[in-house]
Write a protein that holds these residues in place. Sequence first.
Motif, PDB file in Angstrom:
ATOM      1  N   TYR A 164       1.933  11.109 -10.084  1.00 54.11           N
ATOM      2  CA  TYR A 164       0.770  12.000 -10.417  1.00 54.11           C
ATOM      3  C   TYR A 164       0.619  13.272  -9.731  1.00 54.11           C
ATOM      4  O   TYR A 164      -0.426  13.561  -9.184  1.00 54.11           O
ATOM      5  CB  TYR A 164      -0.450  11.289 -10.239  1.00 54.11           C
ATOM      6  N   GLY A 189       7.993   2.270 -25.752  1.00 55.09           N
ATOM      7  CA  GLY A 189       6.563   1.680 -25.615  1.00 55.09           C
ATOM      8  C   GLY A 189       6.072   0.875 -24.560  1.00 55.09           C
ATOM      9  O   GLY A 189       5.187  -0.015 -24.762  1.00 55.09           O
ATOM     10  N   ARG A 212       6.235   7.891   2.131  1.00 50.21           N
ATOM     11  CA  ARG A 212       7.183   8.954   2.007  1.00 50.21           C
ATOM     12  C   ARG A 212       8.712   8.580   1.266  1.00 50.21           C
ATOM     13  O   ARG A 212       9.410   9.308   0.579  1.00 50.21           O
ATOM     14  CB  ARG A 212       7.248  10.022   3.200  1.00 50.21           C
ATOM     15  N   GLU A 272      10.205  10.006  -2.029  1.00 54.79           N
ATOM     16  CA  GLU A 272      11.402  10.584  -2.267  1.00 54.79           C
ATOM     17  C   GLU A 272      12.673  10.163  -3.341  1.00 54.79           C
ATOM     18  O   GLU A 272      13.022  10.534  -3.994  1.00 54.79           O
ATOM     19  CB  GLU A 272      12.307  10.836  -0.945  1.00 54.79           C
ATOM     20  N   LYS A 325      -1.925  16.514  -9.849  1.00 52.39           N
ATOM     21  CA  LYS A 325      -3.523  16.258  -9.638  1.00 52.39           C
ATOM     22  C   LYS A 325      -3.796  16.959  -8.264  1.00 52.39           C
ATOM     23  O   LYS A 325      -2.935  16.787  -7.458  1.00 52.39           O
ATOM     24  CB  LYS A 325      -3.794  14.817  -9.932  1.00 52.39           C
ATOM     25  N   HIS A 328       6.690   1.624 -14.141  1.00 50.42           N
ATOM     26  CA  HIS A 328       6.534   2.096 -12.961  1.00 50.42           C
ATOM     27  C   HIS A 328       7.145   0.846 -11.950  1.00 50.42           C
ATOM     28  O   HIS A 328       8.138   1.059 -11.092  1.00 50.42           O
ATOM     29  CB  HIS A 328       5.214   2.231 -12.172  1.00 50.42           C
ATOM     30  N   ILE A 329       6.844  -0.375 -12.210  1.00 51.30           N
ATOM     31  CA  ILE A 329       6.948  -1.329 -11.325  1.00 51.30           C
ATOM     32  C   ILE A 329       8.404  -2.026 -11.612  1.00 51.30           C
ATOM     33  O   ILE A 329       9.347  -2.347 -10.741  1.00 51.30           O
ATOM     34  CB  ILE A 329       6.004  -2.300 -11.318  1.00 51.30           C
ATOM     35  N   VAL A 387       4.303   5.822  -5.340  1.00 49.91           N
ATOM     36  CA  VAL A 387       4.262   6.045  -6.653  1.00 49.91           C
ATOM     37  C   VAL A 387       3.118   7.013  -7.098  1.00 49.91           C
ATOM     38  O   VAL A 387       3.451   8.226  -7.984  1.00 49.91           O
ATOM     39  CB  VAL A 387       4.022   4.687  -7.333  1.00 49.91           C
ATOM     40  N   ILE A 388       1.835   7.215  -6.377  1.00 42.33           N
ATOM     41  CA  ILE A 388       0.984   8.167  -6.859  1.00 42.33           C
ATOM     42  C   ILE A 388       1.512   9.545  -6.698  1.00 42.33           C
ATOM     43  O   ILE A 388       1.529  10.317  -7.274  1.00 42.33           O
ATOM     44  CB  ILE A 388      -0.169   8.130  -6.009  1.00 42.33           C
ATOM     45  N   TRP A 390       0.732  -1.407   0.080  1.00 41.68           N
ATOM     46  CA  TRP A 390       0.012  -0.076  -0.158  1.00 41.68           C
ATOM     47  C   TRP A 390       0.918   1.372  -0.079  1.00 41.68           C
ATOM     48  O   TRP A 390       0.659   2.153  -0.832  1.00 41.68           O
ATOM     49  CB  TRP A 390      -1.007  -0.087   1.079  1.00 41.68           C
ATOM     50  N   PRO A 438       4.642  -0.381 -21.373  1.00 43.43           N
ATOM     51  CA  PRO A 438       3.081   0.123 -20.485  1.00 43.43           C
ATOM     52  C   PRO A 438       3.547   0.794 -19.202  1.00 43.43           C
ATOM     53  O   PRO A 438       4.505   0.394 -18.775  1.00 43.43           O
ATOM     54  CB  PRO A 438       2.212  -1.211 -20.639  1.00 43.43           C
ATOM     55  N   THR A 439       2.734   1.731 -18.776  1.00 42.62           N
ATOM     56  CA  THR A 439       2.938   2.378 -17.750  1.00 42.62           C
ATOM     57  C   THR A 439       3.372   1.560 -16.547  1.00 42.62           C
ATOM     58  O   THR A 439       4.074   2.063 -15.736  1.00 42.62           O
ATOM     59  CB  THR A 439       1.753   3.634 -17.377  1.00 42.62           C
ATOM     60  N   TRP A 440       2.350   0.846 -16.274  1.00 43.07           N
ATOM     61  CA  TRP A 440       2.542  -0.061 -15.085  1.00 43.07           C
ATOM     62  C   TRP A 440       3.931  -0.820 -15.003  1.00 43.07           C
ATOM     63  O   TRP A 440       4.546  -1.010 -13.938  1.00 43.07           O
ATOM     64  CB  TRP A 440       1.421  -0.843 -14.823  1.00 43.07           C
ATOM     65  N   PHE A 462       2.570   1.894  -3.277  1.00 40.16           N
ATOM     66  CA  PHE A 462       1.776   2.465  -4.152  1.00 40.16           C
ATOM     67  C   PHE A 462       1.441   3.898  -4.088  1.00 40.16           C
ATOM     68  O   PHE A 462       1.362   4.581  -5.023  1.00 40.16           O
ATOM     69  CB  PHE A 462       0.297   1.652  -4.226  1.00 40.16           C
ATOM     70  N   LEU A 463       1.102   4.382  -2.732  1.00 39.20           N
ATOM     71  CA  LEU A 463       1.040   5.714  -2.379  1.00 39.20           C
ATOM     72  C   LEU A 463       2.342   6.320  -2.963  1.00 39.20           C
ATOM     73  O   LEU A 463       2.139   7.562  -3.621  1.00 39.20           O
ATOM     74  CB  LEU A 463       1.020   5.764  -0.822  1.00 39.20           C
TER      75      LEU A 463
END
Lengths: 291, 311
Positions: free
Chosen positions: A96, A175, A154, A158, A99, A182-183, A91-92, A85, A177-179, A88-89
Amino acid sequence: MKIRKHWRRAKNHAGKFACGFGLMLVLYPLGSILYHLLKRGLPGLSLDFFISSPKPLGVPGSGIGNALLGSFMIVTMSAFIAVPWGVFLGVILSQYSKKKWVRFLRYTVDLQLSLPSIVVGIFAYAVLVEPFRKFSAHSGAAALSILLLPVVARTTEEGLRALPIQIKEAALALGIPTWRVHINILLRAIRPIVMAGIFLGLARIAGETAPLLFTAFSSSRWPIDWQEGSQLPSFHLTEPISTLPVQIFQYASSGFDEWRQKAWTGAMVLVFWIMLVNIATKTYFNKGAKG
Amino acid sequence: MKKKAEKTYAVLVRTAGFLQIFLLFAIAGVLFRESRPALSQFHFNFFVSSSWDPVNEIFGGLVFVVGTLATSLIALLIAVPLSLLSALFVTQYVPKGLSSTLAFLVSLLAAVPSIIYGLWGVFVLVPFLRNNLEGLLNRWFAFNFFGVSVLSAGLILAIMIIPTITSLTRELFRATPEIYKECALALGSTRWEAIHYGVLGISWRSLFGASLLGLGRALGETMAVTMVIGNANRFPPNLGEHPFKYLFSPSNTMASLIANEYGEAMAGSVHLSSLFLIGLGLLVVSLVTNAIARAIVSERKIVKQKRALKA
């Protein structure tokens, strides 16, 4: 003129002296704590202490075995919730971040980072203990994971922010994919940093007492049983579970010298372990991150 | 297939975010729900009434609010100057290698768990205070000092928040532009004057923020305080004659009260509800403190400052 010169020189030296003295005062408690832990904790150290559970007062051989195992279990359980969790936080928060709701999210993560642990404890009590009328290992792990979550988030954030943007751009240009970017690429690149953050966070929650007093509570039983004839051990996760910090607290507030001795030895074990994790992560993972 | 994975991932990431926001609201909401019986019975008089009487079910939290404020204030008064001095020493006076070692030692202080400070406080600090102050206080004020007191709680808290404030101020000092200091030195000022004008003079605002963050930690600290404050639920008698006495009397803070009485309060009672109300108060106070602090000393500002310097 001469007096003024001397005055300024004196002030210069006084300033330097005051700063050094301040640092000495700050570090004095650390030395004193370590000294007393060793002095009062070492005499109680024995193998038996590590592998036996608390006995009634007067019966020799009380130990912290079940508390050590309980701490390990609870910390592991909370890591299972908070680490994915939190990553993922992170990453957001980093990917992102423009936003509006993500800005608000960052705010909530910051606030959660500074939430008093006792407040988290009574929240877990109200949600997971009161309805079932029973202290449980689950509720303790839930409380600790709330404390661990923002730390992981955090550090991940960072770490991701410190990466050069070109890595991401190059990957996306291929090309991928985003996921996967990220991963498999971004998170993998900062793995040492995230690992260090997780370990430091685990060391922090392993020492938490206040939220566990009325969630995991304490118990003199072992959290895992191996009954005759059964293939798997049975885990008592819906039962109260003993943890090292709570066990130390109980030994310390008992008022009997024999148990106070146990508190000091338990405290020495706890601090030694936490410092070891701190020193190891800060030296090992920092190097890994740099080179 | 590819699209599906992409979409699932986007949903997953968003859910993690929304759940986090929901969690914080849930914490506040649950505390509010649980404290409603107490709120409807005592209204906001709760926080100005000083009677805590579980037998007759009359509850007021003033003693604990004052306890929390007093201990945190003592902690700040001690911790801020000490942190400032040690951060200055680490950044300005020592060579770089030693500096990071010293900073690491200070950060170890932050890693020591609260319960250990409590243990040390009860068996080392409290006896020390008792041995040194008991005679004096007895002679001056003719009253018994047991060592467990508001003062010892404040001292323990000071030790606990020093690493927080020190590491924040250290970051600040490292981020201050060297040029001010160099200018001062070039004009013939001593090293101390250069530090005074070139480092301290331009970072007061952030120092205030760092202290607030330390205060935020002090407000919610539980275990160590519980163990050394003496857990008395009312003000000492004749406080009006010697307000000074308060420092040396046992008391309780909001956090330590909750830790102490949770086991005794029955589920569904006004007693438990009052404890939740205290918890809600603690939540609000620490959130407000931290929100203000973070507005003042946001880490991003430091980073921006650093970048501007490099350019």
